[in-house]
Design a protein around this motif. Structure first.
Motif, mmCIF file in Angstrom:
data_model
loop_
_atom_site.group_PDB
_atom_site.id
_atom_site.type_symbol
_atom_site.label_atom_id
_atom_site.label_comp_id
_atom_site.label_asym_id
_atom_site.label_seq_id
_atom_site.Cartn_x
_atom_site.Cartn_y
_atom_site.Cartn_z
ATOM 1 N N ASN A 110 -71.751 -0.151 -92.960
ATOM 2 C CA ASN A 110 -70.746 0.275 -91.774
ATOM 3 C C ASN A 110 -71.700 -0.329 -90.522
ATOM 4 O O ASN A 110 -72.449 -1.030 -90.451
ATOM 5 C CB ASN A 110 -70.470 1.769 -92.091
ATOM 6 C CG ASN A 110 -69.573 1.875 -93.084
ATOM 7 O OD1 ASN A 110 -68.154 1.826 -92.544
ATOM 8 N ND2 ASN A 110 -69.857 2.145 -94.333
ATOM 9 N N GLN A 111 -71.294 0.640 -89.506
ATOM 10 C CA GLN A 111 -71.947 0.442 -88.065
ATOM 11 C C GLN A 111 -72.527 1.801 -87.650
ATOM 12 O O GLN A 111 -72.485 1.912 -86.276
ATOM 13 C CB GLN A 111 -70.631 0.008 -87.212
ATOM 14 C CG GLN A 111 -70.126 -1.349 -87.691
ATOM 15 C CD GLN A 111 -68.869 -1.751 -86.887
ATOM 16 O OE1 GLN A 111 -68.562 -0.969 -85.536
ATOM 17 N NE2 GLN A 111 -68.471 -2.846 -86.729
ATOM 18 N N THR B 111 -75.858 3.700 -86.437
ATOM 19 C CA THR B 111 -76.983 3.658 -85.681
ATOM 20 C C THR B 111 -77.704 4.917 -85.554
ATOM 21 O O THR B 111 -79.016 4.956 -85.520
ATOM 22 C CB THR B 111 -76.798 2.716 -84.583
ATOM 23 O OG1 THR B 111 -76.064 3.684 -83.470
ATOM 24 C CG2 THR B 111 -76.048 1.366 -84.804
ATOM 25 N N ASN C 145 -76.827 -0.574 -92.899
ATOM 26 C CA ASN C 145 -76.450 0.176 -91.494
ATOM 27 C C ASN C 145 -77.738 -0.002 -90.669
ATOM 28 O O ASN C 145 -79.029 0.011 -91.211
ATOM 29 C CB ASN C 145 -76.292 1.534 -91.671
ATOM 30 C CG ASN C 145 -74.664 1.774 -92.286
ATOM 31 O OD1 ASN C 145 -73.866 1.678 -91.695
ATOM 32 N ND2 ASN C 145 -74.605 2.052 -93.405
ATOM 33 N N ARG D 116 -62.315 3.385 -89.279
ATOM 34 C CA ARG D 116 -62.965 3.727 -88.360
ATOM 35 C C ARG D 116 -62.959 5.321 -88.047
ATOM 36 O O ARG D 116 -63.991 5.788 -87.306
ATOM 37 C CB ARG D 116 -62.419 3.143 -86.823
ATOM 38 C CG ARG D 116 -62.638 1.831 -86.801
ATOM 39 C CD ARG D 116 -62.060 1.106 -85.542
ATOM 40 N NE ARG D 116 -62.066 -0.083 -85.329
ATOM 41 C CZ ARG D 116 -63.125 -1.005 -84.846
ATOM 42 N NH1 ARG D 116 -64.086 -0.153 -84.435
ATOM 43 N NH2 ARG D 116 -63.046 -2.241 -84.666
ATOM 44 N N GLY E 105 -68.457 4.247 -87.328
ATOM 45 C CA GLY E 105 -69.744 4.375 -86.456
ATOM 46 C C GLY E 105 -70.290 5.555 -86.173
ATOM 47 O O GLY E 105 -69.992 6.467 -87.147
ATOM 48 N N ASN E 106 -71.008 5.733 -85.054
ATOM 49 C CA ASN E 106 -71.739 6.905 -84.948
ATOM 50 C C ASN E 106 -70.593 8.297 -84.453
ATOM 51 O O ASN E 106 -71.105 9.367 -84.522
ATOM 52 C CB ASN E 106 -72.525 7.004 -83.624
ATOM 53 C CG ASN E 106 -73.546 5.974 -83.853
ATOM 54 O OD1 ASN E 106 -74.225 5.975 -84.951
ATOM 55 N ND2 ASN E 106 -74.031 5.195 -83.017
#
Length: 298
Positions: free
Chosen positions: A154-155, A157, A181, A113, A135-136
């Motif tokens: 991945n995550q 956005t 993604n 992460r 993530g972001n």
């Protein structure tokens, strides 16, 4: 090849593929670096021994062998793979042991992460972090030599925030892949997206990172670069915000903010309808439907 770490129970997978020497080739070998170098030295020594009559004396062979051994060792240890260990952060021993000379680092198939542990990899040129949980809030240390970055599956956005960060910390970036993604609109991830959405995404990425030569699975064309310079700033694919959740059964629904009816007709309790007898009578003389009907047929 697998290196065993003293502080961890699992091995550190060291990948080496397609490294060619004179008369030998190692591909995905599973041994420690010292053993690999020893085999390489033996093969190289036998190769030079066969040429001793034409290439010179033992001193020349010894010097060349030492040079080949050093180059092979550097190449072997410059490609680090730590795949499939389900780690949530980059282990400290990776940076302490290999950070100062590693050129390629593969951290795929973990549960990362954060990439804060990359601060020790000052000479990194290729970074692969596919199939993680980034993530972001992703933040990279400054990597001036990094030219290849893959962040597939991945995550991510927020494409704009990511690109602005990469433009700041990776000035030499030429290859970028963001497939899998939500930030990369394609039909594999979002069935409601089409090729036009993906092309607009490419223009926007090239507007933010004009030095890219390869994006996702395709080479960047001159036409795309020109279009990105002209209109890339307006090509961001915006996803509409999700509507508020619907009320439970039995609750009153809120009226729509807009209605085409006049203001006085919106409230059912305040209407201006009138029921009365009209003084105008329509006889149908000029009706098109009565053109061919005689009076006796009525």
């Amino acid at each position: 090849m697998a290196l065993h770490d003293d502080t961890k129970s699992g091995p550190v997978a060291m990948g080496l593929t397609g490294v060619e020497g004179k008369g030998c080739r190692y591909s995905g070998c599973k041994m420690c670096p010292d053993r690999a170098v020893s085999i390489f030295k033996t093969l190289m020594g036998s190769r030079f021994a066969c040429r001793s009559g034409s290439d010179g004396g033992a001193e020349w062979r010894k010097g060349l062998l030492m040079l080949a051994e050093r180059l092979f060792r550097e190449l072997l240890l410059s490609q680090i793979s730590y795949i499939g260990h389900d780690c949530k952060y980059i282990p400290d021993f990776l940076g302490d042991t290999y950070g100062h000379f590693a050129r390629r680092l593969d951290l795929s198939f973990n549960e990362l992460r954060s990439l804060a542990g990359l601060k020790m990899f000052t000479e990194l040129e290729e970074l692969v972090v596919d199939n993680n949980l980034l993530g972001n809030d992703l933040r990279l240390p400054r990597l001036p030599n990094l030219h290849t970055l893959t962040l597939n599956k991945n995550q991510l956005t927020d494409i704009e925030a990511l690109l602005e960060h990469l433009a700041d910390v990776t000035p030499s970036l030429e290859y970028l892949s963001l497939l899998g993604n939500e930030a990369c609109p394609n039909q594999l991830v979002s069935p409601d997206k089409d090729e036009d959405d993906y092309q607009r995404y490419r223009y926007f990425v090239l507007h933010k990172l004009p030095q890219l030569k390869f994006l996702d699975t395709r080479k960047v064309t001159k036409k795309e670069v020109m279009e990105a310079q002209a209109r890339g700033a307006f090509m961001k694919v915006v996803k509409p915000k999700s509507e508020a959740p619907s009320n439970e059964a039995g609750c009153e629904s809120h009226p729509l903010p807009y209605s085409p009816l006049p203001q006085g007709s919106r409230d059912a309790r305040n209407h201006k309808g009138v029921f009365a007898k009209c003084r105008y009578v329509y006889y149908g003389k000029h009706s098109e439907g009565n053109r061919f009907i005689r009076n006796d047929q009525l």
